[in-house]
Design an enzyme around this catalytic site. Sequence first.
Site, PDB file in Angstrom:
ATOM      1  N   MET A  29       0.850  -1.196   0.000  1.00 43.16           N
ATOM      2  CA  MET A  29       0.000   0.000   0.000  1.00 43.16           C
ATOM      3  C   MET A  29       0.885   1.244   0.000  1.00 43.16           C
ATOM      4  SD  MET A  29      -3.421  -0.936   2.070  1.00 43.16           S
ATOM      5  CE  MET A  29      -2.829  -0.648   3.695  1.00 43.16           C
ATOM      6  N   HIS A  33       8.975   1.132   3.446  1.00 36.10           N
ATOM      7  CA  HIS A  33      10.087   1.180   4.408  1.00 36.10           C
ATOM      8  C   HIS A  33      10.963  -0.038   4.163  1.00 36.10           C
ATOM      9  CE1 HIS A  33       7.759  -1.850   6.514  1.00 36.10           C
ATOM     10  NE2 HIS A  33       6.720  -1.022   6.544  1.00 36.10           N
ATOM     11  N   GLY A  35      11.106  -2.842   5.412  1.00 37.25           N
ATOM     12  CA  GLY A  35      10.380  -4.114   5.353  1.00 37.25           C
ATOM     13  C   GLY A  35       9.930  -4.414   3.924  1.00 37.25           C
ATOM     14  N   HIS A  36       9.359  -3.390   3.251  1.00 36.90           N
ATOM     15  CA  HIS A  36       8.910  -3.600   1.871  1.00 36.90           C
ATOM     16  C   HIS A  36      10.095  -3.880   0.947  1.00 36.90           C
ATOM     17  CE1 HIS A  36       5.614  -0.901   3.445  1.00 36.90           C
ATOM     18  NE2 HIS A  36       4.913  -1.913   2.968  1.00 36.90           N
ATOM     19  N   GLN A 155      -3.435 -12.130   7.926  1.00 36.44           N
ATOM     20  CA  GLN A 155      -3.537 -11.837   6.493  1.00 36.44           C
ATOM     21  C   GLN A 155      -2.847 -12.951   5.694  1.00 36.44           C
ATOM     22  OE1 GLN A 155      -2.960  -7.902   4.572  1.00 36.44           O
ATOM     23  NE2 GLN A 155      -0.892  -8.573   4.082  1.00 36.44           N
ATOM     24  N   SER A 188       6.744  -0.759  10.299  1.00 37.85           N
ATOM     25  CA  SER A 188       5.372  -0.612   9.815  1.00 37.85           C
ATOM     26  C   SER A 188       5.193   0.803   9.286  1.00 37.85           C
ATOM     27  CB  SER A 188       4.397  -0.848  10.982  1.00 37.85           C
ATOM     28  OG  SER A 188       3.129  -0.318  10.671  1.00 37.85           O
TER      29      SER A 188
END
Length: 288
Positions: A29, A33, A35-36, A155, A188
């Site tokens: 989305m 950061h 993490g992505h 998820q 996050s």
Amino acid sequence: MKLVHSITELQETLEAVRETKTIVFVPTMGALHEGHLSLVEKAKEVPNSFVVLSIFVNPTQFGKGEDFDKYPRTLESDLVSLEAVQPDLVFAPAVDEVYANGIAAPMKPRAGALGSVFEGASRPGHFEGMLHIVSWFFELIKPKVAVFGAKDAQQLFLIKRMVHRQFVDSIEIIEAETVREEDLLARSSRNRFLSPEARAYAPELFRALLDVQEQITEGVKPSVALSEARTTLTSEPLAKLDYLALVDKRTFATIDDDFTGVAQLLVASVVAGVRLIDNLTFYIQEPA
Ligand code: PAF
């Protein structure tokens, strides 16, 4: 790295590579950061990959009063961050491109009973909206592989189940480890909303999970370890504990004190108005 906004451009690009490359999909989305970026790195490890990263803030997975309007939209800086990891294609559609029949059009129910527990209990409709958009992307992009972060445990469980039921296991799902800050707070997109006090407290959630894991591994009954951790987490005035639970990782069902096997601790707490979630997977052995 090519940027496309329309379904037509996306399909033209994919048609040109589909026969020769393995399409690997990384849905996001935005508000990217570390993490992505680690998801893209994982995707690029797939041999002969053509990595498609989507950036789309999906309205149907946000409930009334949630942070859809406030959710950071940072396409320009996201593209700058992506330079470091270079996905092959970035797909950033507009809401009308995705929801041609409007966002209120009925969605096929996919989440079942798991859609209304844990995250689903506090965020009614969230998982239906999430599964709807992930399924829409899967049907459009037809990836061979897709990469999701382990941080969103429920998820991930529901996506794996949907891939099994609806896509007859035709897509391999790679679970990418949660990327953490030095103090172990899970990265996050919502961390940017934490006040300094809330940011200082936030790592306590994962520490509580580590503590419960340690106690259970040392032989303390899960129900006792969980109850003590709940008492600690609810005593913090800055945060409102939503749930702390222990589930069987294979079924996502809550487990009792006799369980042995792969377990997953789940936590969600609203820390000074910011909803944070985390989890920890570990093995519970039979008592010696
Ligand atoms: O995890 C997320 O960022 C979203 O739920 C996803 C999978 C991109 C679907 O909108």
